[in-house]
Design a protein around this motif. Structure first.
Motif, short mmCIF file in Angstrom:
data_model
loop_
_atom_site.label_atom_id
_atom_site.label_comp_id
_atom_site.label_asym_id
_atom_site.label_seq_id
_atom_site.Cartn_x
_atom_site.Cartn_y
_atom_site.Cartn_z
N PRO A 74 -7.62 -1.42 5.19
CA PRO A 74 -6.59 -1.57 4.16
C PRO A 74 -5.50 -2.53 4.61
CG PRO A 74 -7.08 0.75 4.58
CD PRO A 74 -7.77 -0.03 5.64
N ASN A 75 -4.92 -3.24 3.65
CA ASN A 75 -3.83 -4.16 3.97
C ASN A 75 -2.50 -3.62 3.44
OD1 ASN A 75 -3.42 -5.16 1.19
ND2 ASN A 75 -5.41 -6.14 1.45
N ALA A 76 -1.47 -4.44 3.52
CA ALA A 76 -0.12 -3.99 3.15
C ALA A 76 -0.03 -3.54 1.71
CB ALA A 76 0.88 -5.12 3.41
N ALA A 77 -0.79 -4.18 0.82
CA ALA A 77 -0.74 -3.80 -0.59
C ALA A 77 -1.34 -2.40 -0.81
CB ALA A 77 -1.47 -4.84 -1.43
N HIS A 78 -2.48 -2.13 -0.18
CA HIS A 78 -3.06 -0.79 -0.29
C HIS A 78 -2.10 0.26 0.27
CE1 HIS A 78 -6.83 -3.34 0.03
NE2 HIS A 78 -7.10 -2.64 -1.05
N GLY A 106 -4.72 6.03 2.67
CA GLY A 106 -4.01 7.29 2.63
C GLY A 106 -3.74 7.85 1.25
N LEU A 107 -4.14 7.13 0.21
CA LEU A 107 -3.95 7.65 -1.15
C LEU A 107 -4.94 8.78 -1.40
CD1 LEU A 107 -2.31 7.09 -3.78
CD2 LEU A 107 -4.26 5.71 -4.54
N SER A 108 -4.48 9.84 -2.03
CA SER A 108 -5.35 10.98 -2.32
C SER A 108 -6.55 10.53 -3.14
CB SER A 108 -4.59 12.05 -3.11
OG SER A 108 -3.44 12.48 -2.41
N ALA A 109 -7.74 10.93 -2.73
CA ALA A 109 -8.96 10.50 -3.43
C ALA A 109 -8.93 10.91 -4.90
CB ALA A 109 -10.19 11.09 -2.74
N ARG A 110 -8.32 12.06 -5.20
CA ARG A 110 -8.28 12.51 -6.59
C ARG A 110 -7.35 11.65 -7.45
NH1 ARG A 110 -3.74 15.73 -7.46
NH2 ARG A 110 -2.54 16.19 -5.56
N LYS A 111 -6.56 10.79 -6.83
CA LYS A 111 -5.67 9.89 -7.58
C LYS A 111 -6.31 8.53 -7.83
CE LYS A 111 -2.17 12.78 -7.55
NZ LYS A 111 -0.92 12.48 -6.83
N VAL A 112 -7.55 8.34 -7.34
CA VAL A 112 -8.22 7.04 -7.46
C VAL A 112 -9.40 7.17 -8.41
CG1 VAL A 112 -9.37 5.15 -6.24
CG2 VAL A 112 -7.57 6.46 -5.09
N LEU A 113 -9.38 6.37 -9.46
CA LEU A 113 -10.49 6.33 -10.41
C LEU A 113 -11.26 5.03 -10.17
CD1 LEU A 113 -11.33 8.31 -12.66
CD2 LEU A 113 -10.10 6.88 -14.29
N GLU A 114 -12.48 5.15 -9.66
CA GLU A 114 -13.28 3.98 -9.31
C GLU A 114 -14.12 3.57 -10.52
OE1 GLU A 114 -13.95 4.27 -4.56
OE2 GLU A 114 -14.96 5.84 -5.73
N PRO A 232 1.96 -14.02 -3.35
CA PRO A 232 0.87 -13.33 -2.67
C PRO A 232 1.00 -11.82 -2.81
CG PRO A 232 1.70 -15.11 -1.30
CD PRO A 232 2.64 -15.00 -2.47
N ILE A 233 -0.10 -11.15 -3.10
CA ILE A 233 -0.08 -9.72 -3.38
C ILE A 233 0.43 -8.92 -2.18
CG2 ILE A 233 -1.56 -7.73 -3.89
CD1 ILE A 233 -3.29 -9.71 -5.55
N GLY A 234 0.05 -9.34 -0.98
CA GLY A 234 0.42 -8.58 0.22
C GLY A 234 1.91 -8.48 0.45
N THR A 235 2.68 -9.41 -0.10
CA THR A 235 4.14 -9.33 0.01
C THR A 235 4.77 -8.90 -1.30
OG1 THR A 235 4.25 -11.71 -0.45
CG2 THR A 235 4.31 -11.04 1.85
N ALA A 236 4.18 -9.33 -2.43
CA ALA A 236 4.79 -9.03 -3.73
C ALA A 236 4.69 -7.55 -4.08
CB ALA A 236 4.12 -9.87 -4.82
#
Length: 246
Positions: A74-78, A106-114, A232-236
């Motif tokens: 994962p990067n800074a945006a994640h 570290g985001l709760s899996a139940r909060k992620v809809l793939e 850039p997403i990683g900073t924005a």
């Protein structure tokens, strides 16, 4: 003054390939995207080609074995999205990605809809048994060029939605419900060209959400967005989410 948890807005974050490029995973449709550099690569993730052609399957397994997604971090945006949840915000991620990096951040899996499934698992096309992708890749490393299902001998594929396959209507229905209910909707690193996932941005705006688009290239929904960010997403994204919780 800190907002009470009950007063915090529901934040939906739609993420596309652009959020993972800083993790070393190339996008598909950007200026340097995979499909522009190698149009033949699209066959490796197209259902009809994959099912009918053993050579396509062998090449697909090698792509997964050697590709950057396998060991991506994962990067800074994640991490910024995961941190927003940790600060108490109700967060739901609607991701077009299959890399599992939101959960690893570290985001709760139940909060992620793939929306397009996951590349962290494989599924048998005959008996529908699922298992870890790493187990299948270990078999490829050991010399099996096209590993079959160990339960029934059927064709194994990644548990992703390939080109030519339908998205799960229940998943899309849940995503639309989130888009309608949220107060803030971020569209991050997505071309917003692949339907029905792309329409979620418009649905959110139609139902009164503040729409923020963070993407290097123009999208079809820029005109209805409250804010369009080309940085850039990683900073924005960390900056935008930090401001949201101030």
């Amino acid at each position: 003054m800190t907002q009470s948890r009950a007063a915090l807005p529901l934040v939906a974050v739609l993420t596309g390939a652009g959020i993972s490029t800083d993790s070393g995973i190339p996008d598909y449709r950007g200026p340097n995207g995979l499909w522009r550099r190698d149009p033949e690569a699209e066959k490796l993730v197209t259902y009809d080609y994959y099912v009918s052609d053993p050579d396509i399957r062998r090449r697909s397994w090698q792509m997964r074995l050697q590709g950057p997604a396998r060991h991506a971090e994962p990067n800074a945006a994640h991490r910024a999205v995961a941190a927003l949840e940790q600060r108490g915000f109700p967060v739901r991620v609607l991701t077009q990605n299959v890399d599992g990096l939101h959960q690893r951040a570290g985001l709760s899996a139940r909060k992620v809809l793939e929306l397009h499934g996951t590349a962290r698992e494989v599924v048998c096309l005959a008996c529908h048994e699922r298992g870890p992708m790493e187990d299948a890749l270990a078999r490829v490393e050991a010399g099996e060029e096209d590993p079959a299902c160990r339960s029934c001998g059927g064709v194994l594929k990644s548990a992703t939605v390939m080109f030519g396959e339908r998205l799960d209507p229940m998943v899309i229905g849940e995503a639309m419900g989130i888009a309608k209910a949220c107060q803030v909707f971020f569209a991050v690193g997505s071309s917003l060209q692949v339907q029905p996932a792309a329409s979620l941005a418009g649905i959110a705006a139609e139902h009164g959400a503040r729409l923020v688009i963070v993407n290097a290239e123009p999208t079809p929904y820029d005109d209805v967005a409250h804010e369009v960010v080309r940085e850039p997403i990683g900073t924005a994204l960390p900056r935008l989410l930090a401001a949201l919780s101030a």
